[in-house]
Design a protein around this motif. Structure first.
Motif, short mmCIF file in Angstrom:
data_model
loop_
_atom_site.label_atom_id
_atom_site.label_comp_id
_atom_site.label_asym_id
_atom_site.label_seq_id
_atom_site.Cartn_x
_atom_site.Cartn_y
_atom_site.Cartn_z
N ARG A 30 0.84 -1.20 0.00
CA ARG A 30 0.00 0.00 0.00
C ARG A 30 0.88 1.25 0.00
O ARG A 30 0.61 2.22 -0.72
CB ARG A 30 -0.91 -0.03 1.22
N GLU A 31 1.91 1.23 0.82
CA GLU A 31 2.82 2.37 0.89
C GLU A 31 3.57 2.57 -0.42
O GLU A 31 3.74 3.70 -0.88
CB GLU A 31 3.81 2.18 2.03
N LEU A 32 3.99 1.48 -1.03
CA LEU A 32 4.69 1.56 -2.30
C LEU A 32 3.81 2.19 -3.36
O LEU A 32 4.26 3.07 -4.11
CB LEU A 32 5.12 0.16 -2.74
N ARG A 33 2.57 1.79 -3.41
CA ARG A 33 1.65 2.35 -4.40
C ARG A 33 1.36 3.82 -4.13
O ARG A 33 1.18 4.60 -5.05
CB ARG A 33 0.36 1.55 -4.43
N SER A 34 1.30 4.20 -2.86
CA SER A 34 1.03 5.60 -2.54
C SER A 34 2.22 6.49 -2.88
O SER A 34 2.07 7.68 -3.14
CB SER A 34 0.65 5.76 -1.07
N ARG A 35 3.42 5.91 -2.88
CA ARG A 35 4.62 6.68 -3.18
C ARG A 35 4.90 6.82 -4.67
O ARG A 35 5.81 7.54 -5.07
CB ARG A 35 5.84 6.05 -2.51
N THR A 36 4.13 6.14 -5.50
CA THR A 36 4.40 6.21 -6.94
C THR A 36 4.11 7.59 -7.50
O THR A 36 4.71 7.99 -8.49
CB THR A 36 3.58 5.17 -7.72
N HIS A 37 3.20 8.31 -6.89
CA HIS A 37 2.92 9.68 -7.33
C HIS A 37 2.67 10.56 -6.11
O HIS A 37 2.19 10.08 -5.08
CB HIS A 37 1.72 9.72 -8.27
N TYR A 38 2.99 11.82 -6.25
CA TYR A 38 2.83 12.75 -5.13
C TYR A 38 1.38 13.21 -5.07
O TYR A 38 0.77 13.54 -6.08
CB TYR A 38 3.74 13.96 -5.30
N GLU A 39 0.86 13.23 -3.87
CA GLU A 39 -0.49 13.73 -3.64
C GLU A 39 -0.42 14.82 -2.60
O GLU A 39 0.17 14.63 -1.54
CB GLU A 39 -1.39 12.60 -3.16
N LYS A 40 -0.99 15.97 -2.93
CA LYS A 40 -0.95 17.08 -1.98
C LYS A 40 -1.67 16.70 -0.70
O LYS A 40 -2.65 15.96 -0.74
CB LYS A 40 -1.63 18.31 -2.59
N PRO A 41 -1.21 17.22 0.43
CA PRO A 41 -1.86 16.89 1.71
C PRO A 41 -3.34 17.26 1.73
O PRO A 41 -4.15 16.55 2.31
CB PRO A 41 -1.07 17.69 2.73
N SER A 42 -3.68 18.38 1.10
CA SER A 42 -5.08 18.79 1.08
C SER A 42 -5.94 17.79 0.31
O SER A 42 -7.08 17.50 0.70
CB SER A 42 -5.22 20.18 0.46
N VAL A 43 -5.40 17.24 -0.76
CA VAL A 43 -6.13 16.26 -1.55
C VAL A 43 -6.30 14.96 -0.76
O VAL A 43 -7.38 14.36 -0.75
CB VAL A 43 -5.41 15.98 -2.89
N SER A 44 -5.25 14.54 -0.06
CA SER A 44 -5.35 13.30 0.71
C SER A 44 -6.33 13.46 1.86
O SER A 44 -7.09 12.52 2.18
CB SER A 44 -3.98 12.87 1.23
N ARG A 45 -6.35 14.64 2.50
CA ARG A 45 -7.33 14.87 3.57
C ARG A 45 -8.75 14.82 3.02
O ARG A 45 -9.65 14.26 3.65
CB ARG A 45 -7.07 16.21 4.24
N ARG A 46 -8.94 15.41 1.84
CA ARG A 46 -10.27 15.44 1.24
C ARG A 46 -10.74 14.02 0.90
O ARG A 46 -11.89 13.66 1.18
CB ARG A 46 -10.26 16.30 -0.01
N THR A 47 -9.85 13.20 0.35
CA THR A 47 -10.25 11.84 0.02
C THR A 47 -10.55 11.03 1.28
O THR A 47 -11.48 10.21 1.29
CB THR A 47 -9.16 11.11 -0.80
N GLU A 48 -9.79 11.28 2.35
CA GLU A 48 -10.07 10.59 3.61
C GLU A 48 -11.44 10.98 4.15
O GLU A 48 -12.18 10.14 4.66
CB GLU A 48 -9.00 10.90 4.66
N ARG A 49 -11.79 12.26 4.05
CA ARG A 49 -13.11 12.71 4.50
C ARG A 49 -14.22 12.08 3.68
O ARG A 49 -15.26 11.67 4.23
CB ARG A 49 -13.22 14.24 4.40
N ILE A 50 -14.02 12.00 2.39
CA ILE A 50 -15.03 11.40 1.51
C ILE A 50 -15.21 9.93 1.86
O ILE A 50 -16.34 9.44 1.95
CB ILE A 50 -14.64 11.59 0.03
N LYS A 51 -14.10 9.22 2.08
CA LYS A 51 -14.18 7.81 2.46
C LYS A 51 -14.89 7.63 3.80
O LYS A 51 -15.70 6.73 3.97
CB LYS A 51 -12.78 7.20 2.54
N ALA A 52 -14.58 8.50 4.75
CA ALA A 52 -15.20 8.41 6.08
C ALA A 52 -16.70 8.66 5.97
O ALA A 52 -17.51 7.97 6.63
CB ALA A 52 -14.56 9.39 7.03
N ALA A 53 -17.10 9.64 5.16
CA ALA A 53 -18.52 9.94 5.00
C ALA A 53 -19.23 8.76 4.35
O ALA A 53 -20.35 8.41 4.73
CB ALA A 53 -18.69 11.20 4.15
#
Length: 64
Positions: A30-53
């Motif tokens: 999972r970590e390897l796949r997440s490191r393949t491309h950079y994701e801005k912290p704001s984008v990652s927070r937004r996706t986490e919120r969407i998943k939680a909702a």
């Protein structure tokens, strides 16, 4: 390093299944796949919120 002791009279398939389970728990792939491309912290927070909702909505539908 992950080690899996193969017990006596245990099939290779069973030992391989235990290895895969341990490997998945470490989160290496999972970590390897997440490191393949950079994701801005704001984008990652937004996706986490969407998943939680989504999870919360599904749980409320199950209980309701």
């Amino acid at each position: 390093m992950i080690t899996v002791n193969v017990k006596e009279n245990e099939s290779i398939d069973r030992a391989l299944k235990r290895f895969k389970k341990k490997f998945e728990k470490t989160g290496t792939l999972r970590e390897l796949r997440s490191r393949t491309h950079y994701e801005k912290p704001s984008v990652s927070r937004r996706t986490e919120r969407i998943k939680a909702a989504y999870r919360q909505r599904m749980q409320s539908l199950e209980n309701g």
